[in-house]
Design a protein around this motif. Structure first.
Motif, PDB file in Angstrom:
ATOM      1  N   ILE A 154       0.860  -1.181   0.000  1.00  0.00           N
ATOM      2  CA  ILE A 154       0.000   0.000   0.000  1.00  0.00           C
ATOM      3  C   ILE A 154       0.900   1.236   0.000  1.00  0.00           C
ATOM      4  N   SER A 155       0.586   2.152  -0.876  1.00  0.00           N
ATOM      5  CA  SER A 155       1.239   3.456  -0.848  1.00  0.00           C
ATOM      6  C   SER A 155       0.136   4.508  -0.788  1.00  0.00           C
ATOM      7  N   ALA A 156       0.400   5.567  -0.016  1.00  0.00           N
ATOM      8  CA  ALA A 156      -0.650   6.567   0.184  1.00  0.00           C
ATOM      9  C   ALA A 156      -0.042   7.942   0.386  1.00  0.00           C
ATOM     10  N   ILE A 157      -0.842   8.946   0.049  1.00  0.00           N
ATOM     11  CA  ILE A 157      -0.477  10.333   0.323  1.00  0.00           C
ATOM     12  C   ILE A 157      -1.750  11.044   0.780  1.00  0.00           C
ATOM     13  N   ASN A 158      -1.606  11.837   1.832  1.00  0.00           N
ATOM     14  CA  ASN A 158      -2.720  12.626   2.360  1.00  0.00           C
ATOM     15  C   ASN A 158      -2.243  14.053   2.559  1.00  0.00           C
ATOM     16  N   ILE A 159      -3.103  14.984   2.231  1.00  0.00           N
ATOM     17  CA  ILE A 159      -2.781  16.404   2.368  1.00  0.00           C
ATOM     18  C   ILE A 159      -3.907  17.073   3.152  1.00  0.00           C
ATOM     19  N   SER A 160      -3.530  17.944   4.061  1.00  0.00           N
ATOM     20  CA  SER A 160      -4.496  18.680   4.865  1.00  0.00           C
ATOM     21  C   SER A 160      -4.009  20.111   5.019  1.00  0.00           C
ATOM     22  N   TYR A 161      -4.899  21.073   4.815  1.00  0.00           N
ATOM     23  CA  TYR A 161      -4.548  22.481   4.933  1.00  0.00           C
ATOM     24  C   TYR A 161      -5.713  23.210   5.587  1.00  0.00           C
ATOM     25  N   THR A 162      -5.416  24.015   6.590  1.00  0.00           N
ATOM     26  CA  THR A 162      -6.453  24.774   7.281  1.00  0.00           C
ATOM     27  C   THR A 162      -6.296  26.256   6.965  1.00  0.00           C
ATOM     28  N   ILE A 163      -7.397  26.847   6.538  1.00  0.00           N
ATOM     29  CA  ILE A 163      -7.418  28.278   6.248  1.00  0.00           C
ATOM     30  C   ILE A 163      -8.743  28.853   6.758  1.00  0.00           C
ATOM     31  N   LEU A 164      -8.648  29.937   7.500  1.00  0.00           N
ATOM     32  CA  LEU A 164      -9.826  30.616   8.069  1.00  0.00           C
ATOM     33  C   LEU A 164     -10.735  29.652   8.827  1.00  0.00           C
ATOM     34  N   GLY A 165     -10.139  28.722   9.561  1.00  0.00           N
ATOM     35  CA  GLY A 165     -10.901  27.791  10.378  1.00  0.00           C
ATOM     36  C   GLY A 165     -11.503  26.609   9.634  1.00  0.00           C
ATOM     37  N   VAL A 166     -11.242  26.493   8.338  1.00  0.00           N
ATOM     38  CA  VAL A 166     -11.768  25.382   7.544  1.00  0.00           C
ATOM     39  C   VAL A 166     -10.599  24.485   7.142  1.00  0.00           C
ATOM     40  N   ASN A 167     -10.729  23.214   7.449  1.00  0.00           N
ATOM     41  CA  ASN A 167      -9.718  22.227   7.101  1.00  0.00           C
ATOM     42  C   ASN A 167     -10.093  21.596   5.755  1.00  0.00           C
ATOM     43  N   ILE A 168      -9.218  21.756   4.766  1.00  0.00           N
ATOM     44  CA  ILE A 168      -9.425  21.170   3.439  1.00  0.00           C
ATOM     45  C   ILE A 168      -8.475  19.975   3.348  1.00  0.00           C
ATOM     46  N   PHE A 169      -8.980  18.831   2.966  1.00  0.00           N
ATOM     47  CA  PHE A 169      -8.141  17.637   2.950  1.00  0.00           C
ATOM     48  C   PHE A 169      -8.428  16.769   1.737  1.00  0.00           C
ATOM     49  N   GLY A 170      -7.473  15.953   1.418  1.00  0.00           N
ATOM     50  CA  GLY A 170      -7.616  15.013   0.325  1.00  0.00           C
ATOM     51  C   GLY A 170      -6.566  13.933   0.447  1.00  0.00           C
ATOM     52  N   GLY A 171      -6.794  12.845  -0.233  1.00  0.00           N
ATOM     53  CA  GLY A 171      -5.832  11.763  -0.162  1.00  0.00           C
ATOM     54  C   GLY A 171      -5.991  10.788  -1.310  1.00  0.00           C
ATOM     55  N   TYR A 172      -4.934  10.022  -1.517  1.00  0.00           N
ATOM     56  CA  TYR A 172      -4.914   8.993  -2.555  1.00  0.00           C
ATOM     57  C   TYR A 172      -4.141   7.799  -2.017  1.00  0.00           C
ATOM     58  N   SER A 173      -4.626   6.604  -2.300  1.00  0.00           N
ATOM     59  CA  SER A 173      -3.871   5.408  -1.940  1.00  0.00           C
ATOM     60  C   SER A 173      -3.973   4.387  -3.065  1.00  0.00           C
ATOM     61  N   HIS A 174      -2.943   3.581  -3.160  1.00  0.00           N
ATOM     62  CA  HIS A 174      -2.879   2.519  -4.168  1.00  0.00           C
ATOM     63  C   HIS A 174      -2.529   1.227  -3.449  1.00  0.00           C
ATOM     64  N   THR A 175      -3.332   0.201  -3.666  1.00  0.00           N
ATOM     65  CA  THR A 175      -3.079  -1.118  -3.102  1.00  0.00           C
ATOM     66  C   THR A 175      -2.782  -2.074  -4.241  1.00  0.00           C
ATOM     67  N   THR A 176      -1.618  -2.693  -4.193  1.00  0.00           N
ATOM     68  CA  THR A 176      -1.219  -3.639  -5.227  1.00  0.00           C
ATOM     69  C   THR A 176      -1.729  -5.028  -4.861  1.00  0.00           C
ATOM     70  N   ILE A 177      -2.405  -5.651  -5.803  1.00  0.00           N
ATOM     71  CA  ILE A 177      -2.940  -6.989  -5.600  1.00  0.00           C
ATOM     72  C   ILE A 177      -2.033  -7.979  -6.338  1.00  0.00           C
ATOM     73  N   LYS A 178      -1.519  -8.938  -5.617  1.00  0.00           N
ATOM     74  CA  LYS A 178      -0.662  -9.973  -6.210  1.00  0.00           C
ATOM     75  C   LYS A 178      -1.330 -11.327  -5.991  1.00  0.00           C
ATOM     76  N   ASP A 179      -2.274 -11.668  -6.832  1.00  0.00           N
ATOM     77  CA  ASP A 179      -2.974 -12.943  -6.739  1.00  0.00           C
ATOM     78  C   ASP A 179      -2.897 -13.618  -8.095  1.00  0.00           C
ATOM     79  N   GLU A 180      -2.049 -14.593  -8.220  1.00  0.00           N
ATOM     80  CA  GLU A 180      -1.861 -15.263  -9.496  1.00  0.00           C
ATOM     81  C   GLU A 180      -2.943 -16.302  -9.780  1.00  0.00           C
ATOM     82  N   ILE A 181      -3.764 -16.606  -8.797  1.00  0.00           N
ATOM     83  CA  ILE A 181      -4.835 -17.595  -8.983  1.00  0.00           C
ATOM     84  C   ILE A 181      -6.035 -16.971  -9.672  1.00  0.00           C
ATOM     85  N   ASN A 182      -6.434 -15.780  -9.223  1.00  0.00           N
ATOM     86  CA  ASN A 182      -7.618 -15.111  -9.770  1.00  0.00           C
ATOM     87  C   ASN A 182      -7.160 -13.935 -10.627  1.00  0.00           C
ATOM     88  N   ILE A 183      -7.092 -14.115 -11.920  1.00  0.00           N
ATOM     89  CA  ILE A 183      -6.564 -13.077 -12.811  1.00  0.00           C
ATOM     90  C   ILE A 183      -7.558 -11.946 -13.068  1.00  0.00           C
TER      91      ILE A 183
END
Length: 111
Positions: free
Chosen positions: A1-30
């Motif tokens: 799993i690799s992920a990045i999250n960003i959070s920024y607060t301005i004028l009392g409002v927290n703006i956030f976002g994120g992305y993650s990638h999960t690699t699946i390694k299953d050779e049985i179920n293609i």
């Protein structure tokens, strides 16, 4: 799993976002694919001990023939005192692959 999250607060409002990638390694179920997830939202403190947020969430699924899971989430964190807290989360499924309504209430204790 690799992920990045960003959070920024301005004028009392927290703006956030994120992305993650999960690699699946299953050779049985293609038919399985990697999973990509992202979210974007904002939150604020309407009361001294209450944090509330709303976010849009989108996730690919494990199977390539299933549409992305899209939801809107309402999240509330309430600090009862210095030891106890609670969270209340409501999630609404936008896509047909998502559960239409999910509600959770949790109580926690700081150690």
């Amino acid at each position: 799993i690799s992920a990045i999250n960003i959070s920024y607060t301005i004028l009392g409002v927290n703006i956030f976002g994120g992305y993650s990638h999960t690699t699946i390694k299953d050779e049985i179920n293609i038919d399985e694919t990697d999973i990509d997830t992202y979210n974007l939202g904002f939150g604020f403190d309407p009361l001294e001990r209450l944090y509330s947020s709303i976010s849009y969430n989108n996730s690919t699924t494990l199977y390539s023939d299933v549409e992305n899971i899209e939801t809107l989430s309402l999240y509330n964190f309430y600090s009862i005192d210095n030891s106890w807290f609670t969270t209340l989360t409501y999630q609404y499924g936008i896509s047909q692959s998502a559960s239409k309504h999910t509600l959770s209430l949790k109580v926690g204790y700081y150690f």
